[in-house]
Design a protein around this motif. Structure first.
Motif, short mmCIF file in Angstrom:
data_model
loop_
_atom_site.label_atom_id
_atom_site.label_comp_id
_atom_site.label_asym_id
_atom_site.label_seq_id
_atom_site.Cartn_x
_atom_site.Cartn_y
_atom_site.Cartn_z
N LEU A 21 0.83 -1.20 0.00
CA LEU A 21 0.00 0.00 0.00
C LEU A 21 0.87 1.25 0.00
O LEU A 21 1.96 1.27 0.58
N GLU A 23 1.90 4.63 1.37
CA GLU A 23 1.76 5.37 2.61
C GLU A 23 2.66 6.60 2.58
O GLU A 23 3.66 6.63 1.86
N PRO A 78 -4.74 2.26 -4.17
CA PRO A 78 -3.47 1.72 -3.65
C PRO A 78 -3.08 2.24 -2.27
O PRO A 78 -2.15 1.70 -1.66
N ASP A 79 -3.77 3.29 -1.76
CA ASP A 79 -3.44 3.72 -0.40
C ASP A 79 -4.35 3.08 0.65
O ASP A 79 -4.27 3.41 1.83
N GLY A 80 -5.23 2.17 0.20
CA GLY A 80 -6.04 1.40 1.14
C GLY A 80 -7.37 2.03 1.51
O GLY A 80 -8.07 1.50 2.38
#
Length: 264
Positions: A21, A23, A78-80
């Motif tokens: 992910l 971040e 993709p960053d959750g």
């Protein structure tokens, strides 16, 4: 635990963590990158600026939708979090795309974006001049073709790929960020069904001969900047042991200019 080397970076920055992910880490914090299912490596990058305003909001009016529409917050990004958009084709027999124009200086440039297949699994990213392009296959994570630009695709997580292209421009002009849907045969202009598309997140246009890590831009017309990573004393005995290692040298004969590599 104190770091075995000196590290500075005067801004926050993003990295792909061990869970795959994206971040954000704080100013002065080194980044260990796990892109493409790697085991993890210290990420050191030069200063770069993302010139794309609203890099995550493709519904914004600054993005032109051509024979397409955007559905916001359609899937986990993709960053959750639930903040990735979907690019959807209309029913026209035409190119189905979304794009933005940015005024830039001369030099090398790179585009990058995170893409995940939905009903469509192939996309095309055009260069800043809108003439050079790279086609990508999201079903197997490959570059299909390159015309006038160099492409690269990297696996992130949960079916997401980071697709990027790099090219050289020698004049001051309007640079594009353009992504198009392709049909199953890889054709750009086709009759859409009004529902099919792909998921997109995190567009970036930066000056440089290769794409770097994602720099979010939430509307700054001057661009969002990540300051360079600086690492000193990284070769001490706490980082590199005394019993094993690799020495790499790239050298050439002055007369013939033939390059050879030596690995020890």
């Amino acid at each position: 635990k104190p770091l075995p080397f000196d590290f500075t970076r005067a801004s926050s920055a993003t990295v792909v963590n061990k869970a795959g992910l994206i971040e954000t880490v704080g100013s002065g914090e080194p980044r260990i990158d796990f892109s493409n299912n790697a085991k993890g490596a210290l990420l050191l990058e030069p200063q770069r600026t993302n010139l794309i305003t609203y890099s995550e909001d493709f519904s914004d009016a600054s993005w032109t939708k051509s024979n397409s529409s955007i559905t916001s917050n359609s899937v986990i990004s993709p960053d959750g979090t639930l903040n990735a958009d979907k690019l959807i084709e209309n029913t026209s027999n035409a190119s189905h795309q979304v794009y933005k124009t940015v005024i830039t200086n001369s030099g090398d440039y790179s585009n990058s974006i995170f893409v995940k297949s939905a009903e469509r699994s192939k996309v095309r990213i055009n260069s800043g001049s809108n003439s050079d392009r790279v086609d990508f296959d999201l079903s197997n994570g490959t570059v299909i073709s390159e015309v006038g630009a160099t492409g690269n695709i990297v696996s992130i997580s949960n079916g997401w790929y980071k697709c990027d292209i790099s090219w050289n421009t020698v004049t001051v002009s309007a640079q594009y960020f353009l992504i198009s849907l392709l049909d199953d045969s890889g054709t750009q202009s086709y009759t859409g069904n009004g529902t099919s598309g792909v998921y997109i997140y995190g567009a970036q246009l930066e000056q440089g001969s290769y794409a770097t890590s994602y720099i979010p831009n939430f509307g700054n017309s001057a661009g969002a900047t990540r300051i360079a990573d600086v690492c000193n004393n990284g070769g001490n005995d706490q980082v590199i042991n005394s019993t094993e290692g690799v020495l790499y040298v790239n050298l050439s004969d002055i007369k013939s200019q033939n390059f050879d590599s030596i690995i020890i």
